[in-house]
Design an enzyme around this catalytic site. Structure first.
Site, PDB file in Angstrom:
ATOM      1  N   GLN A 109       0.854  -1.202   0.000  1.00  0.00           N
ATOM      2  CA  GLN A 109       0.000   0.000   0.000  1.00  0.00           C
ATOM      3  C   GLN A 109       0.885   1.245   0.000  1.00  0.00           C
ATOM      4  O   GLN A 109       1.122   1.867   1.032  1.00  0.00           O
ATOM      5  CB  GLN A 109      -0.889  -0.032   1.257  1.00  0.00           C
ATOM      6  CG  GLN A 109      -1.796   1.148   1.429  1.00  0.00           C
ATOM      7  CD  GLN A 109      -3.059   1.045   0.612  1.00  0.00           C
ATOM      8  OE1 GLN A 109      -4.068   0.592   1.101  1.00  0.00           O
ATOM      9  NE2 GLN A 109      -2.987   1.472  -0.632  1.00  0.00           N
ATOM     10  N   PHE A 110       1.407   1.624  -1.197  1.00  0.00           N
ATOM     11  CA  PHE A 110       2.336   2.750  -1.256  1.00  0.00           C
ATOM     12  C   PHE A 110       1.699   4.069  -0.838  1.00  0.00           C
ATOM     13  O   PHE A 110       2.388   5.012  -0.431  1.00  0.00           O
ATOM     14  CB  PHE A 110       2.938   2.888  -2.663  1.00  0.00           C
ATOM     15  CG  PHE A 110       1.995   3.469  -3.696  1.00  0.00           C
ATOM     16  CD1 PHE A 110       1.939   4.840  -3.894  1.00  0.00           C
ATOM     17  CD2 PHE A 110       1.178   2.654  -4.460  1.00  0.00           C
ATOM     18  CE1 PHE A 110       1.076   5.385  -4.849  1.00  0.00           C
ATOM     19  CE2 PHE A 110       0.320   3.178  -5.404  1.00  0.00           C
ATOM     20  CZ  PHE A 110       0.271   4.557  -5.597  1.00  0.00           C
ATOM     21  N   THR A 111       0.363   4.158  -0.895  1.00  0.00           N
ATOM     22  CA  THR A 111      -0.302   5.414  -0.545  1.00  0.00           C
ATOM     23  C   THR A 111      -0.151   5.767   0.934  1.00  0.00           C
ATOM     24  O   THR A 111      -0.426   6.907   1.329  1.00  0.00           O
ATOM     25  CB  THR A 111      -1.801   5.367  -0.913  1.00  0.00           C
ATOM     26  OG1 THR A 111      -2.436   4.286  -0.214  1.00  0.00           O
ATOM     27  CG2 THR A 111      -1.992   5.171  -2.408  1.00  0.00           C
TER      28      THR A 111
END
Length: 207
Positions: free
Chosen positions: A79-81
């Site tokens: 989940q890079f966000t």
């Protein structure tokens, strides 16, 4: 490195209309990898996730047992966000590790989880894919973890962000571009003038 841990009764990942992974009781881990993360932060996060006491014991006492104690499952989703920095109302992801590096790092994270626990109880999504993640939160119980080496100083964050922006801009420039062309002033009416969006990865990656 940041992680959102949710205690679940069930969770699953669907890609392109097909369910690719699912678990029953356990924890769902959303993991965000930053530019500065190393193996040290990886080991710390693996240890914390597996030993986090979010379950009750046999007598009903809360916050007594970990996912390993209960022999429950773990579903991990990249989940890079989670590495978002807001610029006004616009999310910016320059602090997230670039995808080509992050994939190898994430796979190593999964391998370490499997070594520390039971491989058959560790599930994951599909790195880089557009996923639908169904999470049935139990409680609800949601806990945020952050590696101790993660930078929180605004000045240091800004410095790292500028470094990443320079790297992104360097990758977008043609190797044959002369120094004269780089330094030549741009005419305001020149349609090829830069819009200032070079290297802006905030709109290039799907959440």
């Amino acid at each position: 490195m940041k992680a959102i841990i949710q205690r679940v009764t069930q969770a699953s990942v669907t890609v392109g209309g097909e369910q690719i992974s699912s678990i029953g009781r356990g924890i769902c881990v959303l993991l965000g990898i930053s530019l500065e993360d190393t193996h040290k932060e990886l080991e710390h996060m693996v240890r914390k996730i597996l030993n986090l006491r979010v379950f009750e014991d046999e007598s009903g006492k809360h916050w007594s047992k970990s996912v390993m104690d209960k022999q429950y499952e773990v579903l991990c989703v990249s989940q890079f966000t989670l590495q978002c920095i807001l610029k006004g109302n616009k999310p910016d992801y320059h602090m997230a590790m670039p995808a080509e590096q992050a994939e190898s790092f994430y796979n190593n994270f999964l391998e370490q989880l499997k070594k520390a626990y039971k491989p058959e109880l560790i599930k994951d999504g599909k790195f880089g894919a557009y996923m639908q993640v169904n999470i049935q939160n139990d409680g609800p119980v949601t806990i945020e973890l952050e590696s101790p080496a993660a930078t929180t100083d605004p000045k240091q964050l800004a410095k790292l962000e500028k470094q990443q922006q320079r790297k992104e801009k360097t990758r977008t420039k043609a190797p044959s571009e002369s120094s004269r062309e780089r330094n030549a002033p741009r005419n305001k009416e020149d349609p090829s003038a830069s819009s200032g969006a070079e290297g802006d990865v905030s709109s290039e990656r799907e959440p």
